[in-house]
Scaffold this motif. Structure first.
Motif, PDB file in Angstrom:
ATOM      1  N   VAL A  67      14.224 -36.833  63.953  1.00  9.56           N
ATOM      2  CA  VAL A  67      15.139 -37.783  64.594  1.00  9.56           C
ATOM      3  C   VAL A  67      16.024 -38.491  63.567  1.00  9.56           C
ATOM      4  CG1 VAL A  67      15.318 -39.759  66.148  1.00  9.56           C
ATOM      5  CG2 VAL A  67      13.463 -38.097  66.449  1.00  9.56           C
ATOM      6  N   ARG A  68      15.411 -39.203  62.626  1.00  8.50           N
ATOM      7  CA  ARG A  68      16.208 -39.862  61.593  1.00  8.50           C
ATOM      8  C   ARG A  68      17.040 -38.850  60.810  1.00  8.50           C
ATOM      9  NH1 ARG A  68      14.055 -43.767  56.644  1.00  8.50           N
ATOM     10  NH2 ARG A  68      15.735 -43.267  55.194  1.00  8.50           N
ATOM     11  N   GLY A  69      16.432 -37.698  60.487  1.00  8.53           N
ATOM     12  CA  GLY A  69      17.168 -36.676  59.751  1.00  8.53           C
ATOM     13  C   GLY A  69      18.398 -36.208  60.499  1.00  8.53           C
ATOM     14  N   LEU A  70      18.250 -35.984  61.789  1.00  6.40           N
ATOM     15  CA  LEU A  70      19.396 -35.563  62.610  1.00  6.40           C
ATOM     16  C   LEU A  70      20.510 -36.597  62.557  1.00  6.40           C
ATOM     17  CD1 LEU A  70      19.253 -34.025  66.158  1.00  6.40           C
ATOM     18  CD2 LEU A  70      20.733 -35.976  65.714  1.00  6.40           C
ATOM     19  N   VAL A  71      20.146 -37.868  62.679  1.00  3.16           N
ATOM     20  CA  VAL A  71      21.150 -38.938  62.663  1.00  3.16           C
ATOM     21  C   VAL A  71      21.838 -39.007  61.298  1.00  3.16           C
ATOM     22  CG1 VAL A  71      21.496 -41.433  62.804  1.00  3.16           C
ATOM     23  CG2 VAL A  71      20.001 -40.286  64.450  1.00  3.16           C
ATOM     24  N   GLN A  72      21.051 -38.929  60.232  1.00  3.43           N
ATOM     25  CA  GLN A  72      21.633 -39.048  58.889  1.00  3.43           C
ATOM     26  C   GLN A  72      22.576 -37.894  58.577  1.00  3.43           C
ATOM     27  OE1 GLN A  72      18.291 -41.714  56.515  1.00  3.43           O
ATOM     28  NE2 GLN A  72      18.260 -39.515  56.227  1.00  3.43           N
ATOM     29  N   VAL A  73      22.170 -36.674  58.908  1.00  7.90           N
ATOM     30  CA  VAL A  73      23.039 -35.528  58.628  1.00  7.90           C
ATOM     31  C   VAL A  73      24.308 -35.604  59.471  1.00  7.90           C
ATOM     32  CG1 VAL A  73      23.243 -33.019  58.661  1.00  7.90           C
ATOM     33  CG2 VAL A  73      21.094 -34.068  57.958  1.00  7.90           C
ATOM     34  N   THR A  74      24.167 -35.954  60.741  1.00  2.00           N
ATOM     35  CA  THR A  74      25.348 -36.056  61.607  1.00  2.00           C
ATOM     36  C   THR A  74      26.287 -37.144  61.119  1.00  2.00           C
ATOM     37  OG1 THR A  74      24.019 -35.304  63.503  1.00  2.00           O
ATOM     38  CG2 THR A  74      26.127 -36.374  63.984  1.00  2.00           C
ATOM     39  N   ARG A  75      25.737 -38.257  60.717  1.00  5.35           N
ATOM     40  CA  ARG A  75      26.576 -39.359  60.221  1.00  5.35           C
ATOM     41  C   ARG A  75      27.328 -38.952  58.960  1.00  5.35           C
ATOM     42  NH1 ARG A  75      23.616 -44.903  58.691  1.00  5.35           N
ATOM     43  NH2 ARG A  75      22.678 -43.535  57.107  1.00  5.35           N
ATOM     44  N   ALA A  76      26.657 -38.271  58.041  1.00  4.17           N
ATOM     45  CA  ALA A  76      27.306 -37.848  56.808  1.00  4.17           C
ATOM     46  C   ALA A  76      28.380 -36.796  57.060  1.00  4.17           C
ATOM     47  CB  ALA A  76      26.263 -37.314  55.830  1.00  4.17           C
ATOM     48  N   ALA A  77      28.136 -35.934  58.044  1.00  2.00           N
ATOM     49  CA  ALA A  77      29.065 -34.842  58.332  1.00  2.00           C
ATOM     50  C   ALA A  77      30.219 -35.267  59.235  1.00  2.00           C
ATOM     51  CB  ALA A  77      28.313 -33.686  58.994  1.00  2.00           C
ATOM     52  N   ALA A  78      30.086 -36.396  59.929  1.00  2.00           N
ATOM     53  CA  ALA A  78      31.056 -36.792  60.951  1.00  2.00           C
ATOM     54  C   ALA A  78      32.510 -36.829  60.466  1.00  2.00           C
ATOM     55  CB  ALA A  78      30.653 -38.127  61.567  1.00  2.00           C
ATOM     56  N   PRO A  79      32.819 -37.409  59.303  1.00  2.00           N
ATOM     57  CA  PRO A  79      34.230 -37.439  58.879  1.00  2.00           C
ATOM     58  C   PRO A  79      34.844 -36.047  58.734  1.00  2.00           C
ATOM     59  CG  PRO A  79      32.912 -38.954  57.563  1.00  2.00           C
ATOM     60  CD  PRO A  79      31.942 -38.132  58.352  1.00  2.00           C
ATOM     61  N   PHE A  80      34.071 -35.114  58.212  1.00  2.00           N
ATOM     62  CA  PHE A  80      34.574 -33.744  58.039  1.00  2.00           C
ATOM     63  C   PHE A  80      34.715 -33.039  59.390  1.00  2.00           C
ATOM     64  CE2 PHE A  80      32.020 -34.795  54.244  1.00  2.00           C
ATOM     65  CZ  PHE A  80      33.026 -34.751  53.283  1.00  2.00           C
ATOM     66  N   LEU A  81      33.753 -33.254  60.274  1.00  2.00           N
ATOM     67  CA  LEU A  81      33.805 -32.633  61.590  1.00  2.00           C
ATOM     68  C   LEU A  81      34.953 -33.188  62.425  1.00  2.00           C
ATOM     69  CD1 LEU A  81      29.978 -32.642  62.341  1.00  2.00           C
ATOM     70  CD2 LEU A  81      31.378 -30.612  61.928  1.00  2.00           C
ATOM     71  N   ARG A  82      35.192 -34.486  62.306  1.00  2.00           N
ATOM     72  CA  ARG A  82      36.324 -35.081  63.028  1.00  2.00           C
ATOM     73  C   ARG A  82      37.643 -34.490  62.538  1.00  2.00           C
ATOM     74  NH1 ARG A  82      33.386 -40.637  63.200  1.00  2.00           N
ATOM     75  NH2 ARG A  82      33.138 -40.982  65.431  1.00  2.00           N
ATOM     76  N   ALA A  83      37.751 -34.305  61.239  1.00  2.00           N
ATOM     77  CA  ALA A  83      38.996 -33.775  60.659  1.00  2.00           C
ATOM     78  C   ALA A  83      39.256 -32.342  61.107  1.00  2.00           C
ATOM     79  CB  ALA A  83      38.931 -33.839  59.136  1.00  2.00           C
ATOM     80  N   SER A  84      38.204 -31.573  61.308  1.00  2.48           N
ATOM     81  CA  SER A  84      38.377 -30.167  61.680  1.00  2.48           C
ATOM     82  C   SER A  84      38.331 -29.941  63.188  1.00  2.48           C
ATOM     83  CB  SER A  84      37.271 -29.317  61.039  1.00  2.48           C
ATOM     84  OG  SER A  84      36.000 -29.631  61.587  1.00  2.48           O
ATOM     85  N   GLY A  85      38.010 -30.999  63.955  1.00  2.00           N
ATOM     86  CA  GLY A  85      37.800 -30.806  65.388  1.00  2.00           C
ATOM     87  C   GLY A  85      36.562 -29.961  65.629  1.00  2.00           C
ATOM     88  N   GLY A  86      35.506 -30.259  64.886  1.00  2.80           N
ATOM     89  CA  GLY A  86      34.327 -29.409  64.833  1.00  2.80           C
ATOM     90  C   GLY A  86      33.350 -29.609  65.965  1.00  2.80           C
ATOM     91  N   SER A  87      32.167 -29.062  65.757  1.00  2.53           N
ATOM     92  CA  SER A  87      31.157 -29.034  66.802  1.00  2.53           C
ATOM     93  C   SER A  87      29.770 -29.191  66.201  1.00  2.53           C
ATOM     94  CB  SER A  87      31.241 -27.694  67.550  1.00  2.53           C
ATOM     95  OG  SER A  87      30.222 -27.568  68.518  1.00  2.53           O
ATOM     96  N   VAL A  88      28.891 -29.867  66.941  1.00  2.00           N
ATOM     97  CA  VAL A  88      27.494 -30.047  66.544  1.00  2.00           C
ATOM     98  C   VAL A  88      26.606 -29.408  67.600  1.00  2.00           C
ATOM     99  CG1 VAL A  88      25.655 -31.708  66.055  1.00  2.00           C
ATOM    100  CG2 VAL A  88      28.025 -32.241  65.412  1.00  2.00           C
ATOM    101  N   VAL A  89      25.623 -28.664  67.137  1.00  2.00           N
ATOM    102  CA  VAL A  89      24.580 -28.164  68.040  1.00  2.00           C
ATOM    103  C   VAL A  89      23.230 -28.627  67.498  1.00  2.00           C
ATOM    104  CG1 VAL A  89      23.461 -26.170  69.084  1.00  2.00           C
ATOM    105  CG2 VAL A  89      25.939 -26.152  68.714  1.00  2.00           C
TER     106      VAL A  89
END
Length: 253
Positions: free
Chosen positions: A118-140
């Motif tokens: 749970v915490r790991g999922l949140v931390q990785v998503t938070r760290a990746a969010a700026p890059f994913l937003r810039a690319s219009g990316g996707s999380v699974v």
């Protein structure tokens, strides 16, 4: 205009669902960063498999519950151009306590399951969010059928996967409209995870499960990887959804 290949990060990907998903993205032309905790030998073997598809791939040892390690993991995954198109949150762990053994729960083990799942999922998503937003990316996110209904998994694992289901829906709003966030919830996957879970009853119980499944077999790793890939790269107006992958068992049982 950049001609770089799309980039994907798959956590917990030395083996199992993570490995199968990483290979699926590499086969489709993505540069893939895989992540492992302790399984260096397996991680390096998976990296070699990725490299057979061409491209530039990386394997990073990192504990996803360690925020500093996560920041470095995401930095490597984004590469020199700072690009990340896909994040698959697969890193997970469990405990050995039987579901019915409430008194036998070790709370330190419970905390470790939630730290990774749970915490790991949140931390990785938070760290990746700026890059994913810039690319219009996707999380699974990789949830589980036991996050939706009772099953033979330890209580900590089941509760953590229920949290993944909830976080998927919440994060789909938080990261919208730039980033889609969905999850897959596999049923009983044939292989070593369920062998450990079911013990000596594995063959008999899996055979029974297959007979009760409309598709007449149990889930395999490639089934999950195919769904992860499709959910990540297609369905542009689908977000906040949990895709059950169990051959129709849950829908009909």
């Amino acid at each position: 205009m950049s001609t770089s290949r799309p980039r994907a990060l798959v956590t917990g990907s030395a083996s199992g669902i993570g490995r199968a998903s990483a290979l699926r993205f590499a086969e489709a032309g993505y540069d893939v960063t895989i992540n492992y905790g302790k399984s260096r030998e397996r991680g390096e073997a998976t990296l070699a498999e990725l490299e057979a598809f061409g491209g530039q791939h990386a394997a990073v040892q990192a504990d996803v519950s360690d925020d500093a390690a996560v920041a470095e993991l995401v930095r490597v995954a984004a590469g020199p151009e700072g690009r990340l198109d896909i994040l698959v949150n697969n890193a997970g762990t469990t405990m050995e306590t039987k579901p019915e053994d409430l008194d036998g729960i070790d709370l330190d083990e419970w905390d470790r399951v939630f730290a990774v799942n749970v915490r790991g999922l949140v931390q990785v998503t938070r760290a990746a969010a700026p890059f994913l937003r810039a690319s219009g990316g996707s999380v699974v996110n990789i949830a589980s059928i036991v996050g939706l209904r009772p099953g033979p998994q330890p209580l900590a694992y089941a509760a953590s996967k229920a949290a993944v289901v909830s976080l998927t829906k919440t994060l789909s709003r938080v990261l919208a409209p730039e980033v889609r966030v969905n999850a897959v919830a596999p049923g009983w996957i044939a292989g070593e995870w369920m062998e450990r879970t079911l013990g000596d009853g594995y063959d008999k119980l899996m055979e029974r499960r297959a007979k009760l499944t409309p598709m007449r077999r149990n889930v395999e790793l490639d089934d999950v990887a195919a769904s992860v890939f499709t959910l990540a790269t297609s369905h542009p107006f689908v977000t906040g959804e949990i895709l059950v992958i169990d051959g129709g068992y849950t829908a009909t049982s």
